[in-house]
Design a protein around this motif. Structure first.
Motif, mmCIF file in Angstrom:
data_model
loop_
_atom_site.group_PDB
_atom_site.id
_atom_site.type_symbol
_atom_site.label_atom_id
_atom_site.label_comp_id
_atom_site.label_asym_id
_atom_site.label_seq_id
_atom_site.Cartn_x
_atom_site.Cartn_y
_atom_site.Cartn_z
ATOM 1 N N VAL A 87 0.849 -1.193 0.000
ATOM 2 C CA VAL A 87 0.000 0.000 0.000
ATOM 3 C C VAL A 87 0.884 1.243 0.000
ATOM 4 N N VAL A 88 0.630 2.133 -0.947
ATOM 5 C CA VAL A 88 1.375 3.390 -1.045
ATOM 6 C C VAL A 88 0.451 4.527 -0.624
ATOM 7 N N PRO A 89 0.743 5.195 0.506
ATOM 8 C CA PRO A 89 -0.108 6.308 0.943
ATOM 9 C C PRO A 89 0.178 7.573 0.135
ATOM 10 N N VAL A 90 -0.891 8.247 -0.278
ATOM 11 C CA VAL A 90 -0.753 9.450 -1.103
ATOM 12 C C VAL A 90 -1.708 10.521 -0.580
ATOM 13 N N ILE A 91 -1.154 11.675 -0.241
ATOM 14 C CA ILE A 91 -1.983 12.815 0.151
ATOM 15 C C ILE A 91 -2.365 13.566 -1.120
ATOM 16 N N ASN A 92 -3.649 13.640 -1.387
ATOM 17 C CA ASN A 92 -4.132 14.298 -2.604
ATOM 18 C C ASN A 92 -4.698 15.684 -2.281
ATOM 19 N N LYS A 93 -4.944 16.440 -3.332
ATOM 20 C CA LYS A 93 -5.547 17.784 -3.251
ATOM 21 C C LYS A 93 -4.658 18.763 -2.487
ATOM 22 N N ILE A 94 -3.339 18.685 -2.721
ATOM 23 C CA ILE A 94 -2.431 19.590 -2.010
ATOM 24 C C ILE A 94 -2.594 21.036 -2.465
ATOM 25 N N ASP A 95 -3.353 21.235 -3.543
ATOM 26 C CA ASP A 95 -3.634 22.601 -3.994
ATOM 27 C C ASP A 95 -4.851 23.194 -3.286
ATOM 28 N N HIS A 96 -5.538 22.361 -2.473
ATOM 29 C CA HIS A 96 -6.727 22.839 -1.746
ATOM 30 C C HIS A 96 -6.709 22.331 -0.309
ATOM 31 N N VAL A 97 -5.571 22.389 0.358
ATOM 32 C CA VAL A 97 -5.478 21.754 1.675
ATOM 33 C C VAL A 97 -6.168 22.565 2.766
ATOM 34 N N ASP A 98 -6.731 21.825 3.686
ATOM 35 C CA ASP A 98 -7.143 22.372 4.973
ATOM 36 C C ASP A 98 -5.944 22.136 5.890
ATOM 37 N N GLU A 99 -5.297 23.194 6.331
ATOM 38 C CA GLU A 99 -4.014 23.075 7.030
ATOM 39 C C GLU A 99 -4.086 22.146 8.241
ATOM 40 N N GLU A 100 -5.131 22.273 9.034
ATOM 41 C CA GLU A 100 -5.245 21.442 10.238
ATOM 42 C C GLU A 100 -5.371 19.968 9.861
ATOM 43 N N LEU A 101 -6.245 19.680 8.895
ATOM 44 C CA LEU A 101 -6.460 18.308 8.453
ATOM 45 C C LEU A 101 -5.176 17.737 7.835
ATOM 46 N N TYR A 102 -4.534 18.557 7.008
ATOM 47 C CA TYR A 102 -3.289 18.143 6.349
ATOM 48 C C TYR A 102 -2.209 17.807 7.378
#
Length: 325
Positions: free
Chosen positions: A270-285
Motif C-alpha cells: 500500500v502506497v499512501p498518497v496525500i491528494n488535493k495539495i492545492d486545496h489543503v485544509d491546514e489542520e487536516l493536512y
C-alpha cells in the motif's frame, strides 16, 4: 481480455415471453390442422429454449476468479440462493420440454380437437413460468448488472486506487491511464470498479478505480463499498491509498487513518498518497501528515498534475521490479 459475464445471453422476462408466445401462435399456419398445432408447439419450445441458452451462457460460479465470485456474492446477497434460482429455471425448462413431447403425442393421436390440447399445453407452460417469475426476474436483473462489469485481467500488473469517497480517485485514474471514469464534486460518483491501462515499452499495466469506502464495520457497508473491498482484497497489485486533506473531505483524519490501516491489514503493498495539495485544509493536512511521517508517502494534486509523475514513476518502477523478480 473480456469479462466472464460479457457473453451472457439475457432472455425476456416471464410476462414478455408469454406475450410473445400468445402473439406468435396465431401467425403460424399450415395446410394440415394437426401439423399447424405441432408447429405451434415447436414455436413455444423455441421461446423457452432462450432460457436454456441463458443458463449455458452463464459462467460456472465456482470456476470464477475470487474477485468476480465475490462480486456475484455481493450483488445476489447469497450466492447459494442464486444457484438454487438457476437450478429452478433449469427445472422449468425440463418440465416444459416434457410437456411438449406429451402434448405432441396427444395431438398426433387426436382426430379432431387438436386446439383443445394446444390450449392446455400453452396454459400449463405459462403456469410453469409464472411459478418461477420472481426467480427468473432476479436472475435477469443480476445478469444485467454483471454484464456491465469491466473486464479485469488478474494476470496483468495492477495499480488499484483506493480511499474514501471524493478523494480524487477517478481524477487520478483519468490522469495516469486510458480509463475515463465519471468525475464529479459529489461523493460516491463511482459506483462500480472501472479499469484503465498504461502501456509503455516494458509492460502493460491495468489501473483500477474503486468506489469510495467509509470507516465503518464491514457489515454496515453497502454494496458499492463492498465492491471496492473485493477489488482491494482479491486482486494482486499495488494499492494507492488516497487521503483527502481538503476542506471538503468527507472523513475526519482519524477515520481516514483507520481506513488506511484496515487496507494495510489485508497484507498488500500500500502506497499512501496525500491528494488535493492545492486545496489543503491546514489542520487536516498536518494531522494526516504527522501520521505518515515515518512512512514513504507522496503528495499530489491529481487535478492539477502536481507530483503525479513522481508517483507514477515510483509505481511503474516497483511493478517492473516485481515482474523481473
Amino acid at each position: 481480455m473480456s469479462s466472464p459475464f460479457e457473453r451472457i445471453k439475457i432472455p425476456l422476462d416471464v410476462e414478455e415471453t408469454i406475450r410473445k408466445i400468445l402473439e406468435g401462435i396465431p401467425r403460424i399456419s399450415a395446410s394440415d390442422p394437426k401439423e399447424k398445432c405441432l408447429k405451434r408447439i415447436r414455436f413455444v419450445e423455441e421461446q423457452i429454449s432462450r432460457y436454456e441458452v441463458f443458463l449455458k451462457s452463464f459462467p460456472r460460479i465456482n470456476g470464477l476468479h475470487p474477485f468476480y465470485r465475490e462480486i456475484v456474492e455481493i450483488l445476489t446477497g447469497n450466492v447459494d440462493e442464486f444457484k438454487i434460482c438457476l437450478a429452478s429455471i433449469k427445472r422449468a425448462i425440463s418440465l416444459t420440454r416434457k410437456l411438449s413431447k406429451d402434448y405432441s403425442k396427444l395431438i398426433l393421436k387426436e382426430e379432431k380437437d387438436f386446439n383443445k390440447y394446444l390450449r392446455e399445453y400453452v396454459g400449463r407452460v405459462a403456469s410453469i413460468l409464472r411459478r418461477r417469475k420472481k426467480c427468473i426476474s432476479f436472475a435477469i436483473e443480476i445478469s444485467k448488472q454483471l454484464r456491465k462489469l469491466h473486464a479485469i485481467d488478474p494476470n496483468l500488473p495492477t495499480i488499484i486506487i483506493a480511499g474514501p469517497p471524493n478523494a480524487g480517485k477517478s481524477t487520478l485514474v483519468r490522469k495516469i491511464s486510458t480509463g475515463k471514469p465519471k468525475v464529479a464534486v459529489y461523493p460516491f460518483t463511482t459506483k462500480d470498479v472501472h479499469v484503465g491501462h498504461i502501456i509503455n515499452e516494458f509492460q502493460r499495466i491495468q489501473v483500477i478505480d474503486t468506489p469510495g469506502i467509509l470507516d465503518r464495520p464491514m457489515k454496515e457497508r453497502n454494496k458499492i463499498e463492498l465492491k471496492a473491498i473485493s477489488a482491494i482484497k482479491n486482486l494482486e497489485g499495488i494499492i494507492v491509498f488516497l487521503f483527502d486533506t481538503s476542506s471538503l473531505s468527507m472523513l475526519k483524519p482519524k477515520e481516514q487513518i483507520n481506513l488506511y490501516n484496515e487496507v494495510k491489514g489485508l497484507g498488500k503493498i500500500v502506497v499512501p498518497v496525500i491528494n488535493k495539495i492545492d486545496h489543503v485544509d491546514e489542520e487536516l493536512y498536518n494531522l494526516i501528515k504527522r501520521e505518515l511521517e515515518k512512512e514513504l508517502h507522496f503528495e499530489i494534486s491529481a487535478e492539477k498534475g502536481y507530483g503525479v509523475n513522481e508517483l507514477l514513476n515510483y509505481l511503474l518502477d516497483k511493478l517492473l521490479k516485481q515482474k523481473i523478480n
